[in-house]
Design a protein around this motif. Structure first.
Motif, PDB file in Angstrom:
ATOM      1  N   TRP A 176       0.839  -1.206   0.000  1.00  0.00           N
ATOM      2  CA  TRP A 176       0.000   0.000   0.000  1.00  0.00           C
ATOM      3  C   TRP A 176       0.873   1.256   0.000  1.00  0.00           C
ATOM      4  O   TRP A 176       0.597   2.204  -0.738  1.00  0.00           O
ATOM      5  N   LEU A 177       1.933   1.249   0.823  1.00  0.00           N
ATOM      6  CA  LEU A 177       2.821   2.410   0.864  1.00  0.00           C
ATOM      7  C   LEU A 177       3.546   2.602  -0.468  1.00  0.00           C
ATOM      8  O   LEU A 177       3.674   3.729  -0.971  1.00  0.00           O
ATOM      9  N   VAL A 178       4.014   1.497  -1.043  1.00  0.00           N
ATOM     10  CA  VAL A 178       4.743   1.588  -2.313  1.00  0.00           C
ATOM     11  C   VAL A 178       3.824   2.062  -3.431  1.00  0.00           C
ATOM     12  O   VAL A 178       4.177   2.940  -4.229  1.00  0.00           O
ATOM     13  N   VAL A 179       2.607   1.478  -3.494  1.00  0.00           N
ATOM     14  CA  VAL A 179       1.660   1.869  -4.544  1.00  0.00           C
ATOM     15  C   VAL A 179       1.246   3.324  -4.378  1.00  0.00           C
ATOM     16  O   VAL A 179       1.165   4.081  -5.350  1.00  0.00           O
ATOM     17  N   ARG A 180       0.998   3.727  -3.126  1.00  0.00           N
ATOM     18  CA  ARG A 180       0.593   5.109  -2.879  1.00  0.00           C
ATOM     19  C   ARG A 180       1.693   6.083  -3.294  1.00  0.00           C
ATOM     20  O   ARG A 180       1.418   7.109  -3.916  1.00  0.00           O
ATOM     21  N   ARG A 181       2.934   5.735  -2.945  1.00  0.00           N
ATOM     22  CA  ARG A 181       4.048   6.612  -3.312  1.00  0.00           C
ATOM     23  C   ARG A 181       4.257   6.616  -4.828  1.00  0.00           C
ATOM     24  O   ARG A 181       4.553   7.658  -5.415  1.00  0.00           O
ATOM     25  N   PRO A 203       2.393  10.858  -8.285  1.00  0.00           N
ATOM     26  CA  PRO A 203       2.426  11.780  -9.437  1.00  0.00           C
ATOM     27  C   PRO A 203       1.102  11.849 -10.198  1.00  0.00           C
ATOM     28  O   PRO A 203       0.790  12.878 -10.790  1.00  0.00           O
ATOM     29  N   ILE A 204       0.318  10.769 -10.154  1.00  0.00           N
ATOM     30  CA  ILE A 204      -0.980  10.802 -10.833  1.00  0.00           C
ATOM     31  C   ILE A 204      -1.898  11.806 -10.145  1.00  0.00           C
ATOM     32  O   ILE A 204      -2.614  12.573 -10.806  1.00  0.00           O
ATOM     33  N   GLY A 205      -1.886  11.819  -8.802  1.00  0.00           N
ATOM     34  CA  GLY A 205      -2.694  12.803  -8.075  1.00  0.00           C
ATOM     35  C   GLY A 205      -2.238  14.221  -8.349  1.00  0.00           C
ATOM     36  O   GLY A 205      -3.057  15.131  -8.508  1.00  0.00           O
TER      37      GLY A 205
END
Length: 442
Positions: free
Chosen positions: A171-176, A180-182
């Motif tokens: 979750w942390l890796v995917v969120r990080r 850039p998409i956000g």
């Protein structure tokens, strides 16, 4: 209504699912390999044990005085549980000697050197004394399967604590990784008709940089099209002002010179049409300025002074004299970083709308509420709720027969949005049973 798909949720599900499946697959493959290796290790140990035990058995059988058959070695001193069982047998298959846990009945294995497996044991046979003595050592299969189960569990048990831990890490890796998409989405959301600046491509990942470049090309084309439209609107309206004003002056002069009758009536109708055209031209100029983004400024200004100035300007006109009620304390102030010209256009349009669509002899009240909300209200017919939501659309009027261009409230709403404020409408007006109330909050 279809549910929106979350890329983050899908990535987490797939990554966790694939990680768990691969872990179990790896554990299964490792267990398969370990099973093969363990068999070799156990067989090798079984063979070596048999070969090392053979001299001891021969010595015990032929050097002891005790010749009872069958017997075990040192029965009185051996009480531990055996993993390996053995029997010494003669050429006829009779058990001559056995370990203390081994059965007295012969093993089911044939009397020939090598390995043999029954339903419960793995047996290795070794011969000595020219084939007259056979030593058989049996390894229980349960012992081997127990070792396999413990080894397999040592590979599978770590999955239980690692699964939630991997969930957090993924979750942390995917969120990080998707951050850039956000940022990219926020940059696109910040673009409107007043802000068509290109998006910075250098700070974006390669996968988004190509999309950002395409968006920048689109923004450039859109900016060019909007600028051309604004220039056309402003130039057309500006070029129309002079001839319309000249034609209006000539028609007014002609209307005064003509005697009463049909010709004078027609001249007055032309004068009315030219006055509407002049108002429309003025609104188009305001619309062009509103679309160009003039709402904000860096210098703060006291908008209360602008309110007094606009109200006084309407009072000086003979057409609306006596209808403007200014409910504003002499010491009241409203300081905001707002362009005074843009605020003046908004306030003027709200007052004109209240005068045009309110009762013919009713008053228009301008007041300051809660030190941040300006109210412009009138008396007159109640506007239905379904029409209130459409009043800011361009060329939208409360009634098809009502005067006006249908642009005033649209221009006001555009400028208020640029100022960072909000414009709301209520009907009936606050503290009343009829009328209309425009609330401008900054």
């Amino acid at each position: 209504m279809s549910r929106q798909i979350s890329v983050t949720r899908q990535l987490m599900r797939w990554l966790i699912g694939v990680a768990v499946v691969f872990w179990f697959a790896a554990a299964g493959l490792a267990a398969f390999v370990m099973h093969h290796e363990y068999q070799e290790v156990f067989d090798s140990a079984l063979q070596e044990t048999t070969q090392r035990l053979m001299p001891l058995v021969v010595d015990d059988l032929y050097q002891r005085a005790n010749t009872s058959v069958p017997r075990s070695i040192d029965e009185a001193t051996l009480s531990h549980e055996e993993h390996l069982l053995y029997q010494a047998r003669d050429a006829r298959g009779q058990v001559l000697l056995h370990s203390h846990d081994a059965p007295q009945a012969p093993f089911e294995a044939p009397l020939r050197p090598g390995f043999y497996q029954t339903a419960t044991h793995r047996i290795y046979t070794e011969t000595a004394l020219s084939g007259t003595l056979f030593l058989q050592v049996a390894d229980p299969l349960d012992h081997r399967w127990e070792a396999m189960r413990e080894s397999a569990l040592s590979l599978l048990v770590p999955v239980l604590p690692l699964a939630p831990l991997s969930l957090v890490v993924i979750w942390l890796v995917v969120r990080r990784s998707l951050k850039p998409i956000g940022t990219f989405r926020h940059e696109i959301g910040a673009r409107d008709s007043a802000n068509l600046m290109p998006i910075e491509v250098e700070k974006l990942p390669v996968e988004l940089a190509t999309i950002a470049s395409s968006v920048n090309h689109l923004l450039a084309r859109l900016s060019h099209a909007i600028e051309a439209e604004r220039e056309f609107t402003a130039n057309a309206a500006h070029e129309l002002r002079t001839p319309v004003a000249g034609a209006l002056a000539q028609v007014q002069q002609l209307s005064r010179e003509l005697p009463k009758g049909t010709a004078r009536t027609r001249a007055q109708d032309i004068e009315t049409a030219l006055m509407r055209l002049a108002r429309l031209t003025e609104k188009l100029l305001q619309l062009a300025r509103a679309d160009s983004g003039i709402g904000l400024t860096q210098a703060p200004a006291d908008l209360a002074a602008i309110i007094r100035l606009v109200a006084a300007d309407f009072e000086r006109g003979s057409q609306h004299a006596g209808r403007i009620v200014l409910d504003l304390e002499p010491s009241a102030t409203l300081v905001r970083k707002v362009d005074v010209d843009a605020f003046g256009i908004v306030l003027r349009n709200l007052i004109e709308n209240a005068l045009t669509h309110g009762a013919s002899e009713g008053n228009v009240t301008i007041s300051l509420k809660d030190q941040d909300t300006i109210s412009v209200s009138n008396t007159g017919p109640i506007v239905p709720a379904e029409k209130l939501a459409k009043l800011t659309a361009r060329f939208q009027r409360a009634s098809a027969r009502a005067a006006g261009t249908g642009l005033g409230l649209s221009i006001a709403e555009t400028l208020v949005r640029q100022m960072g404020g909000s414009l709301r409408f209520r009907s009936p007006a606050s503290n009343g049973t009829d009328g209309f109330d425009a609330l401008l909050t900054l």
